[in-house]
Write a protein that holds these residues in place. Structure first.
Motif, PDB file in Angstrom:
ATOM      1  N   ASP A   3       0.821  -1.208   0.000  1.00 35.25           N
ATOM      2  CA  ASP A   3       0.000   0.000   0.000  1.00 35.25           C
ATOM      3  C   ASP A   3       0.857   1.260   0.000  1.00 35.25           C
ATOM      4  O   ASP A   3       0.544   2.234  -0.690  1.00 35.25           O
ATOM      5  CB  ASP A   3      -0.931   0.018   1.219  1.00 35.25           C
ATOM      6  CG  ASP A   3      -2.153  -0.870   1.037  1.00 35.25           C
ATOM      7  OD1 ASP A   3      -2.273  -1.535  -0.014  1.00 35.25           O
ATOM      8  OD2 ASP A   3      -2.989  -0.891   1.958  1.00 35.25           O
ATOM      9  N   ARG A   7       0.622   4.129  -2.817  1.00 37.15           N
ATOM     10  CA  ARG A   7       0.356   5.533  -2.463  1.00 37.15           C
ATOM     11  C   ARG A   7       1.442   6.449  -3.024  1.00 37.15           C
ATOM     12  O   ARG A   7       1.152   7.512  -3.584  1.00 37.15           O
ATOM     13  CB  ARG A   7       0.292   5.697  -0.948  1.00 37.15           C
ATOM     14  CG  ARG A   7      -0.942   5.156  -0.323  1.00 37.15           C
ATOM     15  CD  ARG A   7      -0.892   5.302   1.213  1.00 37.15           C
ATOM     16  NE  ARG A   7      -1.956   4.560   1.827  1.00 37.15           N
ATOM     17  CZ  ARG A   7      -3.212   4.961   1.907  1.00 37.15           C
ATOM     18  NH1 ARG A   7      -3.544   6.125   1.393  1.00 37.15           N
ATOM     19  NH2 ARG A   7      -4.124   4.212   2.470  1.00 37.15           N
ATOM     20  N   LEU A  81      -7.402   3.041  -1.559  1.00 35.95           N
ATOM     21  CA  LEU A  81      -6.862   1.792  -2.098  1.00 35.95           C
ATOM     22  C   LEU A  81      -7.784   0.611  -1.853  1.00 35.95           C
ATOM     23  O   LEU A  81      -7.489  -0.501  -2.285  1.00 35.95           O
ATOM     24  CB  LEU A  81      -5.479   1.520  -1.498  1.00 35.95           C
ATOM     25  CG  LEU A  81      -4.452   2.639  -1.688  1.00 35.95           C
ATOM     26  CD1 LEU A  81      -3.101   2.229  -1.112  1.00 35.95           C
ATOM     27  CD2 LEU A  81      -4.319   3.040  -3.141  1.00 35.95           C
ATOM     28  N   THR A  82      -8.912   0.847  -1.184  1.00 35.39           N
ATOM     29  CA  THR A  82      -9.870  -0.241  -0.972  1.00 35.39           C
ATOM     30  C   THR A  82     -10.712  -0.482  -2.216  1.00 35.39           C
ATOM     31  O   THR A  82     -11.375  -1.507  -2.328  1.00 35.39           O
ATOM     32  CB  THR A  82     -10.810   0.054   0.217  1.00 35.39           C
ATOM     33  OG1 THR A  82     -11.630   1.194  -0.090  1.00 35.39           O
ATOM     34  CG2 THR A  82     -10.006   0.274   1.493  1.00 35.39           C
TER      35      THR A  82
END
Length: 144
Positions: A3, A7, A81-82
C-alpha cells in the motif's frame, strides 16, 4: 506492491501531471493517461468538457500556452486503495499569469481532482481525471 508503494506511485503521478502542465509538456501529460483515458473539466453553470484519448488530452493541456506562466500546487492527496481500481481526491491551487493592455493579471483556480487509476505493467496511469473547479478569481498581478 505494498500500500505504501502504491500511495507513493499515485502521488508521484499527480505531481508529474502538475509539473508537465507548468513546463508546457502536453505530450508528457497525455502520456500519464491510459490510451483511452479521459480528462473531464467541471465548472459551475457549464456542461462538463470531456477530452478522451491522449491526442485530445494533449490538445486540451496545450491550451495553457496562452498564459505567460502557470503554477499548479497540489496537496491533500487522499487515495482510496480499498477500491478496485484505486481512486483519489487531490486538491489543487492553480495560478495562471497573463498579459493585458493594462498590465499583467493572474487567474486563480481552486479545484479538486477526482481520479481513477489503472495499472500498466509496473506503472500507474490515470484512467480518468475529473477536475471540479470550486472557485476562481481573476485580478491584477501585484508585483513588488
Amino acid at each position: 506492491m505494498s500500500d505504501g508503494k502504491v500511495r507513493s506511485a499515485l502521488r508521484d503521478l499527480v505531481h508529474r501531471y502538475a509539473s508537465g502542465l507548468d513546463r508546457r509538456r502536453p505530450e508528457v501529460v497525455a502520456g500519464l493517461f491510459t490510451e483511452d483515458g479521459e480528462l473531464v473539466v467541471h465548472e459551475r453553470d457549464a456542461p462538463p468538457r470531456v477530452y478522451r484519448g491522449r491526442a485530445e488530452i494533449a490538445e486540451a493541456t496545450a491550451a495553457l500556452d496562452r498564459f505567460a506562466v502557470t503554477h499548479h500546487l497540489v496537496g491533500n492527496h487522499l487515495p482510496d486503495l480499498t477500491r478496485d481500481p484505486p481512486t483519489a481526491e487531490t486538491y489543487c491551487d492553480a495560478r495562471h499569469v497573463y498579459e493585458t493592455p493594462r498590465g499583467p493579471r493572474v487567474f486563480v483556480m481552486v479545484a479538486r481532482y477526482l481520479d481513477t487509476f489503472a495499472r500498466d505493467g509496473d506503472a500507474w496511469l490515470f484512467a480518468s481525471r475529473h477536475i471540479h473547479v470550486d472557485w476562481t478569481e481573476d485580478r491584477p498581478l501585484v508585483q513588488d
